[in-house]
Design an enzyme around this catalytic site. Structure first.
Site, PDB file in Angstrom:
ATOM      1  N   SER A   1     -29.166  18.170 -37.316  1.00  8.99           N
ATOM      2  CA  SER A   1     -28.520  17.043 -36.636  1.00  8.99           C
ATOM      3  C   SER A   1     -29.461  15.859 -36.438  1.00  8.99           C
ATOM      4  CB  SER A   1     -28.045  17.527 -35.255  1.00  8.99           C
ATOM      5  OG  SER A   1     -27.703  16.443 -34.443  1.00  8.99           O
TER       6      SER A   1
ATOM      7  N   GLU B   1     -29.593  14.312 -33.880  1.00 13.01           N
ATOM      8  CA  GLU B   1     -30.066  14.435 -32.496  1.00 13.01           C
ATOM      9  C   GLU B   1     -31.518  14.933 -32.476  1.00 13.01           C
ATOM     10  OE1 GLU B   1     -28.143  13.426 -29.875  1.00 13.01           O
ATOM     11  OE2 GLU B   1     -29.426  14.146 -28.267  1.00 13.01           O
TER      12      GLU B   1
ATOM     13  N   TYR C   1     -30.030  20.294 -26.620  1.00  8.92           N
ATOM     14  CA  TYR C   1     -29.350  20.480 -27.912  1.00  8.92           C
ATOM     15  C   TYR C   1     -30.276  20.063 -29.062  1.00  8.92           C
ATOM     16  CZ  TYR C   1     -26.233  19.520 -31.848  1.00  8.92           C
ATOM     17  OH  TYR C   1     -25.655  19.482 -33.106  1.00  8.92           O
TER      18      TYR C   1
HETATM   19  P1  NAP Z   1     -17.596  22.188 -33.275  1.00 10.30           P
HETATM   20  O1  NAP Z   1     -16.272  21.595 -33.597  1.00 10.30           O
HETATM   21  O2  NAP Z   1     -18.057  22.241 -31.871  1.00 10.30           O
HETATM   22  O3  NAP Z   1     -17.599  23.679 -33.877  1.00 10.30           O
HETATM   23  C1  NAP Z   1     -18.582  24.614 -33.514  1.00 10.30           C
HETATM   24  C2  NAP Z   1     -18.159  25.976 -34.025  1.00 10.30           C
HETATM   25  O4  NAP Z   1     -19.169  26.935 -33.662  1.00 10.30           O
HETATM   26  C3  NAP Z   1     -16.843  26.496 -33.437  1.00 10.30           C
HETATM   27  O5  NAP Z   1     -16.137  27.162 -34.446  1.00 10.30           O
HETATM   28  C4  NAP Z   1     -17.326  27.483 -32.382  1.00 10.30           C
HETATM   29  O6  NAP Z   1     -16.409  28.513 -32.094  1.00 10.30           O
HETATM   30  C5  NAP Z   1     -18.521  28.070 -33.097  1.00 10.30           C
HETATM   31  N1  NAP Z   1     -19.455  28.765 -32.214  1.00 10.30           N
HETATM   32  C6  NAP Z   1     -20.004  28.302 -31.071  1.00 10.30           C
HETATM   33  N2  NAP Z   1     -20.824  29.203 -30.533  1.00 10.30           N
HETATM   34  C7  NAP Z   1     -20.781  30.288 -31.348  1.00 10.30           C
HETATM   35  C8  NAP Z   1     -21.410  31.555 -31.336  1.00 10.30           C
HETATM   36  N3  NAP Z   1     -22.242  31.929 -30.356  1.00 10.30           N
HETATM   37  N4  NAP Z   1     -21.152  32.432 -32.335  1.00 10.30           N
HETATM   38  C9  NAP Z   1     -20.290  32.100 -33.327  1.00 10.30           C
HETATM   39  N5  NAP Z   1     -19.653  30.916 -33.389  1.00 10.30           N
HETATM   40  C10 NAP Z   1     -19.905  30.023 -32.404  1.00 10.30           C
HETATM   41  O7  NAP Z   1     -18.757  21.458 -34.094  1.00 10.30           O
HETATM   42  P2  NAP Z   1     -18.664  20.578 -35.442  1.00 10.30           P
HETATM   43  O8  NAP Z   1     -18.518  19.150 -35.071  1.00 10.30           O
HETATM   44  O9  NAP Z   1     -17.721  21.207 -36.376  1.00 10.30           O
HETATM   45  O10 NAP Z   1     -20.170  20.737 -35.979  1.00 10.30           O
HETATM   46  C11 NAP Z   1     -20.515  21.774 -36.883  1.00 10.30           C
HETATM   47  C12 NAP Z   1     -22.012  22.000 -36.840  1.00 10.30           C
HETATM   48  O11 NAP Z   1     -22.691  20.800 -37.211  1.00 10.30           O
HETATM   49  C13 NAP Z   1     -22.585  22.368 -35.468  1.00 10.30           C
HETATM   50  O12 NAP Z   1     -23.672  23.238 -35.695  1.00 10.30           O
HETATM   51  C14 NAP Z   1     -23.076  21.057 -34.904  1.00 10.30           C
HETATM   52  O13 NAP Z   1     -24.093  21.281 -33.965  1.00 10.30           O
HETATM   53  C15 NAP Z   1     -23.591  20.399 -36.171  1.00 10.30           C
HETATM   54  N6  NAP Z   1     -23.579  18.942 -36.185  1.00 10.30           N
HETATM   55  C16 NAP Z   1     -22.452  18.267 -35.833  1.00 10.30           C
HETATM   56  C17 NAP Z   1     -22.437  16.890 -35.896  1.00 10.30           C
HETATM   57  C18 NAP Z   1     -21.196  16.108 -35.544  1.00 10.30           C
HETATM   58  O14 NAP Z   1     -21.311  14.905 -35.275  1.00 10.30           O
HETATM   59  N7  NAP Z   1     -20.013  16.716 -35.568  1.00 10.30           N
HETATM   60  C19 NAP Z   1     -23.579  16.185 -36.330  1.00 10.30           C
HETATM   61  C20 NAP Z   1     -24.698  16.915 -36.704  1.00 10.30           C
HETATM   62  C21 NAP Z   1     -24.697  18.302 -36.645  1.00 10.30           C
HETATM   63  P3  NAP Z   1     -15.456  28.442 -30.759  1.00 10.30           P
HETATM   64  O15 NAP Z   1     -14.268  27.665 -31.185  1.00 10.30           O
HETATM   65  O16 NAP Z   1     -15.183  29.874 -30.486  1.00 10.30           O
HETATM   66  O17 NAP Z   1     -16.249  27.772 -29.687  1.00 10.30           O
HETATM   67  O1  F7E Z   2     -21.721  10.963 -27.424  1.00 12.05           O
HETATM   68  C1  F7E Z   2     -21.983   8.189 -25.029  1.00 12.05           C
HETATM   69  C2  F7E Z   2     -23.004   9.280 -24.940  1.00 12.05           C
HETATM   70  O2  F7E Z   2     -20.869  13.261 -27.016  1.00 12.05           O
HETATM   71  C3  F7E Z   2     -21.997   9.796 -28.147  1.00 12.05           C
HETATM   72  C4  F7E Z   2     -22.493  15.913 -31.503  1.00 12.05           C
HETATM   73  O3  F7E Z   2     -21.595  16.117 -32.566  1.00 12.05           O
HETATM   74  O4  F7E Z   2     -23.502  13.978 -32.525  1.00 12.05           O
HETATM   75  C5  F7E Z   2     -22.802  14.432 -31.383  1.00 12.05           C
HETATM   76  O5  F7E Z   2     -23.596  14.228 -30.221  1.00 12.05           O
HETATM   77  C6  F7E Z   2     -22.516   8.714 -27.222  1.00 12.05           C
HETATM   78  C7  F7E Z   2     -23.666   9.157 -26.306  1.00 12.05           C
HETATM   79  O6  F7E Z   2     -21.941  12.666 -29.238  1.00 12.05           O
HETATM   80  C8  F7E Z   2     -19.239   9.077 -22.832  1.00 12.05           C
HETATM   81  O7  F7E Z   2     -23.895   9.077 -23.836  1.00 12.05           O
HETATM   82  C9  F7E Z   2     -20.500   7.357 -23.161  1.00 12.05           C
HETATM   83  O8  F7E Z   2     -24.640   8.149 -26.274  1.00 12.05           O
HETATM   84  O9  F7E Z   2     -19.716  11.809 -28.732  1.00 12.05           O
HETATM   85  P1  F7E Z   2     -20.972  12.223 -28.061  1.00 12.05           P
HETATM   86  P2  F7E Z   2     -23.528  12.895 -29.325  1.00 12.05           P
HETATM   87  O10 F7E Z   2     -24.107  13.209 -28.024  1.00 12.05           O
HETATM   88  O11 F7E Z   2     -24.111  11.751 -30.084  1.00 12.05           O
HETATM   89  C10 F7E Z   2     -24.733  14.655 -32.806  1.00 12.05           C
HETATM   90  C11 F7E Z   2     -25.307  14.059 -34.076  1.00 12.05           C
HETATM   91  C12 F7E Z   2     -24.579  16.126 -32.844  1.00 12.05           C
HETATM   92  O12 F7E Z   2     -25.265  16.823 -33.597  1.00 12.05           O
HETATM   93  C13 F7E Z   2     -23.757  16.732 -31.760  1.00 12.05           C
HETATM   94  O13 F7E Z   2     -23.349  18.055 -32.102  1.00 12.05           O
HETATM   95  O14 F7E Z   2     -21.473   8.309 -26.360  1.00 12.05           O
HETATM   96  N1  F7E Z   2     -20.882   8.303 -24.053  1.00 12.05           N
HETATM   97  N2  F7E Z   2     -19.503   7.798 -22.400  1.00 12.05           N
HETATM   98  C14 F7E Z   2     -20.111   9.387 -23.883  1.00 12.05           C
HETATM   99  N3  F7E Z   2     -20.097  10.579 -24.518  1.00 12.05           N
HETATM  100  C15 F7E Z   2     -19.178  11.488 -24.111  1.00 12.05           C
HETATM  101  N4  F7E Z   2     -19.134  12.682 -24.750  1.00 12.05           N
HETATM  102  N5  F7E Z   2     -18.312  11.217 -23.062  1.00 12.05           N
HETATM  103  C16 F7E Z   2     -18.309  10.044 -22.393  1.00 12.05           C
HETATM  104  O15 F7E Z   2     -17.527   9.822 -21.479  1.00 12.05           O
END
Ligand code: NAP
Ligand code: F7E
Length: 322
Positions: free
Chosen positions: A125, A127, A151
């Site tokens: 990520s 992050e 995270y």
């Molecule tokens: P998501 O919608 O939150 O999906 C996470 C998945 O992981 C869900 O199927 C969840 O199952 C499963 N999971 C959580 N804890 C688990 C455990 N202990 N054992 C087995 N399964 C578990 O996330 P996403 O947006 O699809 O992201 C996919 C991956 O990419 C994640 O690793 C995330 O950290 C990473 N990532 C996401 C982003 C983004 O912006 N979306 C960016 C960079 C990296 P449940 O439904 O049971 O909770």
């Molecule tokens: O926040 C701001 C918050 O929770 C984005 C995950 O997929 O991307 C994701 O992480 C921004 C932040 O995503 C609210 O402070 C303001 O600056 O949508 P977010 P994230 O934290 O960037 C990374 C790449 C991953 O890997 C993660 O899995 O938005 N913000 N107000 C808020 N965010 C939330 N959630 N809620 C608010 O009310």
């Protein structure tokens, strides 16, 4: 027929990835956690049920990964399972590390023991970069990593141990360093989905206010459908690699609010109120990814822009109001 196994198959990315893999002729299996309310859990993959094989398991329970890998015998493994919410990782730092760090280690150990020839994708990520930005305002593969959340720290461990297992044991593990990506299937407590749903609630008279946290941070937002295509390309590349996937354009949360509310004929300033409870103890202020390496190596380009991503989300979410 190649076999692909996905942890986190019922998540946002897992569901798009499954659709792409099936359309490309892969046999797909995946790990699903036991949930107390099973009815809610698989809504993103119910339409794929007859085409996939799911196994109950949890990344924290290595024996469950072992059993699934022995039974399914995958060629490709996509480790997408994670506690993926950054704000919540401050509330649950140890659980986040258990799943995201040691869970990933469990997967790599299982692969080493059971299917060392399999190719592994690790969901890394942006992050992980945290407060670190290159002088030209981009983050790329060579940018230092200084995570600012539990995270981010947990993902940095998984990224590092993936590289270590690649070198130490010759495993084919690639890190996709993906910047934020969203879709109509995004969890409703991430900012894009929260703003789209909040603005629609206001448009349809269900409420008048939307409580938000920090509006000043910047993110590089793409579409999950585009980014999951890059995951497949990365594992089909001849060598394991670590690559950034991003759009290359940063937008503030304020701009996100403006675009969504304007699209619905609303003025965000009339409705958005700040509630400190949505702030993080430490914020990551700026993300903008340079994905030149990935675009060239994988011949990948995103189809969605910031605007078309948000319109896709608005149109899909709005169906529930009509
Ligand atoms: P998501 O919608 O939150 O999906 C996470 C998945 O992981 C869900 O199927 C969840 O199952 C499963 N999971 C959580 N804890 C688990 C455990 N202990 N054992 C087995 N399964 C578990 O996330 P996403 O947006 O699809 O992201 C996919 C991956 O990419 C994640 O690793 C995330 O950290 C990473 N990532 C996401 C982003 C983004 O912006 N979306 C960016 C960079 C990296 P449940 O439904 O049971 O909770
Ligand atoms: O926040 C701001 C918050 O929770 C984005 C995950 O997929 O991307 C994701 O992480 C921004 C932040 O995503 C609210 O402070 C303001 O600056 O949508 P977010 P994230 O934290 O960037 C990374 C790449 C991953 O890997 C993660 O899995 O938005 N913000 N107000 C808020 N965010 C939330 N959630 N809620 C608010 O009310």
């Amino acid at each position: 027929m190649k076999k692909a196994f996905i942890t986190g198959i019922n998540g946002q990315d897992g569901s798009y990835l499954t659709e792409h893999l099936i359309s490309m002729g892969y046999e797909v299996g995946g790990l699903v956690r036991r949930s107390s309310v099973a009815e809610n859990q698989t809504y993103r993959i119910n339409h794929l049920e007859k085409d996939i094989k799911t196994f109950y398991g949890d990344l924290i329970d290595k024996s469950s990964i072992d059993k699934a890998l022995r039974a399914f015998k995958p060629d490709y493994i996509f480790n997408l399972a994670a506690q993926s919410h950054v704000r919540l990782s401050f509330d649950m730092p140890a659980f986040t590390a258990q799943v995201n760090s040691f869970g990933a280690l469990n997967v790599f150990e299982s692969v080493k023991e059971i299917c060392p020839e399999a190719r592994v994708y690790q969901a890394s990520s942006s992050e992980m970069f945290g407060s670190s930005v290159d002088p030209d305002n981009f983050q790329r593969e060579t940018t230092a990593m200084h995570p600012v959340s539990p995270y981010g720290c947990s993902k940095l461990y998984a990224y590092s141990i993936a590289r270590n297992y690649r070198k130490s044991y010759g495993l084919f593990i690639s890190n996709g360093i993906l910047f934020n990506h969203e879709s109509p299937r995004r969890g409703k407590n991430f900012v894009t989905a929260k703003v789209v749903q909040g603005a629609l609630d206001i448009k349809y008279g269900r409420t008048d206010k939307l409580e938000m946290g920090n509006l000043e941070s910047f993110r590089d937002w793409g579409h999950s459908s585009d980014y999951t295509k890059a995951m497949i390309k990365l594992l089909n590349h001849s060598e394991p690699e670590d690559i950034v996937i991003s759009t290359g354009k940063a937008h503030s949360v304020k701009e996100l609010c403006k675009v969504v509310f304007n699209y619905l004929g609303l003025e965000y300033k009339d409705h958005v109120v700040i509630n400190k409870k949505y702030f993080r103890p430490e914020e990551l202020p700026y993300l903008q990814g340079d994905s030149k390496k990935g675009r060239e190596l994988l011949s990948w380009e995103p189809e969605y822009t910031f605007k078309t991503l948000l319109i896709d989300m608005i149109n899909e979410f709005e169906k529930e109001y009509l």
